[in-house]
Design a protein around this motif. Structure first.
Motif, PDB file in Angstrom:
ATOM      1  N   ALA A  26       4.175  11.323  -1.074  1.00  0.00           N
ATOM      2  CA  ALA A  26       4.266  10.304  -2.116  1.00  0.00           C
ATOM      3  C   ALA A  26       3.025  10.324  -3.004  1.00  0.00           C
ATOM      4  CB  ALA A  26       4.458   8.924  -1.496  1.00  0.00           C
ATOM      5  N   ALA A  27       1.864  10.519  -2.410  1.00  0.00           N
ATOM      6  CA  ALA A  27       0.632  10.603  -3.203  1.00  0.00           C
ATOM      7  C   ALA A  27       0.683  11.810  -4.135  1.00  0.00           C
ATOM      8  CB  ALA A  27      -0.579  10.677  -2.283  1.00  0.00           C
ATOM      9  N   LYS A  28       1.074  12.940  -3.598  1.00  0.00           N
ATOM     10  CA  LYS A  28       1.176  14.162  -4.403  1.00  0.00           C
ATOM     11  C   LYS A  28       2.146  13.955  -5.567  1.00  0.00           C
ATOM     12  CE  LYS A  28       2.495  19.018  -4.106  1.00  0.00           C
ATOM     13  NZ  LYS A  28       3.041  20.068  -3.250  1.00  0.00           N
ATOM     14  N   ASP A  29       3.291  13.365  -5.289  1.00  0.00           N
ATOM     15  CA  ASP A  29       4.310  13.133  -6.316  1.00  0.00           C
ATOM     16  C   ASP A  29       3.828  12.193  -7.418  1.00  0.00           C
ATOM     17  OD1 ASP A  29       5.995  14.747  -4.841  1.00  0.00           O
ATOM     18  OD2 ASP A  29       7.217  13.090  -4.067  1.00  0.00           O
ATOM     19  N   ASN A  30       2.844  11.349  -7.101  1.00  0.00           N
ATOM     20  CA  ASN A  30       2.348  10.364  -8.062  1.00  0.00           C
ATOM     21  C   ASN A  30       0.949  10.688  -8.590  1.00  0.00           C
ATOM     22  OD1 ASN A  30       4.339   7.954  -8.268  1.00  0.00           O
ATOM     23  ND2 ASN A  30       4.362   8.539  -6.116  1.00  0.00           N
ATOM     24  N   GLY A  31       0.468  11.898  -8.298  1.00  0.00           N
ATOM     25  CA  GLY A  31      -0.823  12.330  -8.814  1.00  0.00           C
ATOM     26  C   GLY A  31      -2.016  11.596  -8.219  1.00  0.00           C
ATOM     27  N   LYS A  89       9.023   3.693   2.452  1.00  0.00           N
ATOM     28  CA  LYS A  89       8.622   3.143   1.156  1.00  0.00           C
ATOM     29  C   LYS A  89       7.298   3.673   0.612  1.00  0.00           C
ATOM     30  CE  LYS A  89      11.222  -0.991   2.100  1.00  0.00           C
ATOM     31  NZ  LYS A  89      11.306  -2.411   2.125  1.00  0.00           N
ATOM     32  N   SER A  90       6.871   4.844   1.012  1.00  0.00           N
ATOM     33  CA  SER A  90       5.594   5.388   0.529  1.00  0.00           C
ATOM     34  C   SER A  90       5.577   5.545  -0.981  1.00  0.00           C
ATOM     35  CB  SER A  90       5.296   6.742   1.175  1.00  0.00           C
ATOM     36  OG  SER A  90       4.871   6.572   2.488  1.00  0.00           O
ATOM     37  N   ASP A  91       6.660   6.054  -1.542  1.00  0.00           N
ATOM     38  CA  ASP A  91       6.683   6.283  -2.979  1.00  0.00           C
ATOM     39  C   ASP A  91       6.559   4.960  -3.742  1.00  0.00           C
ATOM     40  OD1 ASP A  91       6.988   8.330  -5.134  1.00  0.00           O
ATOM     41  OD2 ASP A  91       8.673   7.016  -5.657  1.00  0.00           O
ATOM     42  N   ALA A  92       7.285   3.957  -3.320  1.00  0.00           N
ATOM     43  CA  ALA A  92       7.205   2.649  -3.976  1.00  0.00           C
ATOM     44  C   ALA A  92       5.798   2.061  -3.851  1.00  0.00           C
ATOM     45  CB  ALA A  92       8.234   1.695  -3.367  1.00  0.00           C
ATOM     46  N   LEU A  93       5.160   2.257  -2.713  1.00  0.00           N
ATOM     47  CA  LEU A  93       3.799   1.762  -2.520  1.00  0.00           C
ATOM     48  C   LEU A  93       2.838   2.465  -3.481  1.00  0.00           C
ATOM     49  CD1 LEU A  93       1.619   0.129  -1.085  1.00  0.00           C
ATOM     50  CD2 LEU A  93       1.555   1.923   0.671  1.00  0.00           C
ATOM     51  N   MET A  94       2.948   3.774  -3.612  1.00  0.00           N
ATOM     52  CA  MET A  94       2.059   4.521  -4.512  1.00  0.00           C
ATOM     53  C   MET A  94       2.241   4.046  -5.955  1.00  0.00           C
ATOM     54  SD  MET A  94       0.268   6.422  -2.625  1.00  0.00           S
ATOM     55  CE  MET A  94       0.389   6.575  -0.857  1.00  0.00           C
ATOM     56  N   LYS A  96       3.218   1.123  -6.948  1.00  0.00           N
ATOM     57  CA  LYS A  96       2.653  -0.220  -7.038  1.00  0.00           C
ATOM     58  C   LYS A  96       1.122  -0.156  -7.130  1.00  0.00           C
ATOM     59  CE  LYS A  96       2.576  -4.674  -4.705  1.00  0.00           C
ATOM     60  NZ  LYS A  96       3.070  -5.471  -3.585  1.00  0.00           N
ATOM     61  N   LEU A  97       0.504   0.698  -6.333  1.00  0.00           N
ATOM     62  CA  LEU A  97      -0.948   0.823  -6.364  1.00  0.00           C
ATOM     63  C   LEU A  97      -1.444   1.340  -7.707  1.00  0.00           C
ATOM     64  CD1 LEU A  97      -1.715   2.182  -2.787  1.00  0.00           C
ATOM     65  CD2 LEU A  97      -1.970  -0.160  -3.639  1.00  0.00           C
ATOM     66  N   LEU A  98      -0.695   2.232  -8.317  1.00  0.00           N
ATOM     67  CA  LEU A  98      -1.083   2.755  -9.623  1.00  0.00           C
ATOM     68  C   LEU A  98      -1.088   1.665 -10.702  1.00  0.00           C
ATOM     69  CD1 LEU A  98       0.742   6.199  -9.671  1.00  0.00           C
ATOM     70  CD2 LEU A  98      -1.738   5.814  -9.789  1.00  0.00           C
ATOM     71  N   LYS A  99      -0.265   0.651 -10.508  1.00  0.00           N
ATOM     72  CA  LYS A  99      -0.170  -0.446 -11.483  1.00  0.00           C
ATOM     73  C   LYS A  99      -1.226  -1.518 -11.258  1.00  0.00           C
ATOM     74  CE  LYS A  99       4.749   0.114 -12.302  1.00  0.00           C
ATOM     75  NZ  LYS A  99       6.068  -0.495 -12.188  1.00  0.00           N
ATOM     76  N   MET A 100      -1.860  -1.508 -10.114  1.00  0.00           N
ATOM     77  CA  MET A 100      -2.844  -2.563  -9.785  1.00  0.00           C
ATOM     78  C   MET A 100      -4.176  -2.287 -10.446  1.00  0.00           C
ATOM     79  SD  MET A 100      -1.823  -3.203  -5.829  1.00  0.00           S
ATOM     80  CE  MET A 100      -2.689  -4.715  -5.570  1.00  0.00           C
TER      81      MET A 100
END
Length: 100
Positions: A26-31, A89-94, A96-100
Motif C-alpha cells: 500500500a505504501a509503494k502504491d501511494n508513493g 485496509k492498508s491502502d485506505a489508511l495510506m 488517509k495519511l497522505l491527506k493529513m
C-alpha cells in the motif's frame, strides 16, 4: 512521507507477515516510503533503527499481541490497529495519511 511500523500476531507467523506485506504494498502504491519490522515466531526481523524512527512521520503498530520496544516511539504519531484491519485496509489508511 515516511512511515515505520511493526507487525505481530499471536502465532507469529501468517498475519505478522501478511500485515507487513500489505503495509509495504500500500505504501509503494501511494508513493510513501515505509520500513516494517516484524516480530514473528523467529524473533524481530528488519529491526527499525533510531534513525528510521526519528525520520518517520507516522508509526503504525499492527498487533493482536504485545509488541516489544514500543518505548522507542515516544513523541511520535502512533496508529495502532489489529492485523486483520491492516490486511484489509492498508491502502485506505495510506490515502488517509497522505491527506493529513
Amino acid at each position: 512521507m515516511k512511515i515505520v511500523g511493526i507487525t505481530s500476531c499471536p502465532s507469529g507467523v501468517a498475519h505478522t507477515y501478511m500485515a507487513a506485506e500489505s503495509l509495504e504494498q500500500a505504501a509503494k502504491d501511494n508513493g510513501i516510503e515505509v520500513k516494517v519490522e516484524t516480530q514473528g515466531s523467529s524473533g524481530p526481523e528488519n529491526v527499525l533503527t533510531a534513525d528510521d524512527i526519528k525520520d518517520a512521520d507516522y508509526v503504525i503498530l499492527t498487533n493482536d499481541v504485545e509488541i516489544q520496544g514500543t518505548e522507542r516511539f515516544k513523541g511520535k504519531k502512533v496508529i495502532q490497529l489489529k492485523a486483520q484491519q491492516i490486511i484489509a485496509k492498508s491502502d485506505a489508511l495510506m490515502k488517509k495519511l497522505l491527506k493529513m
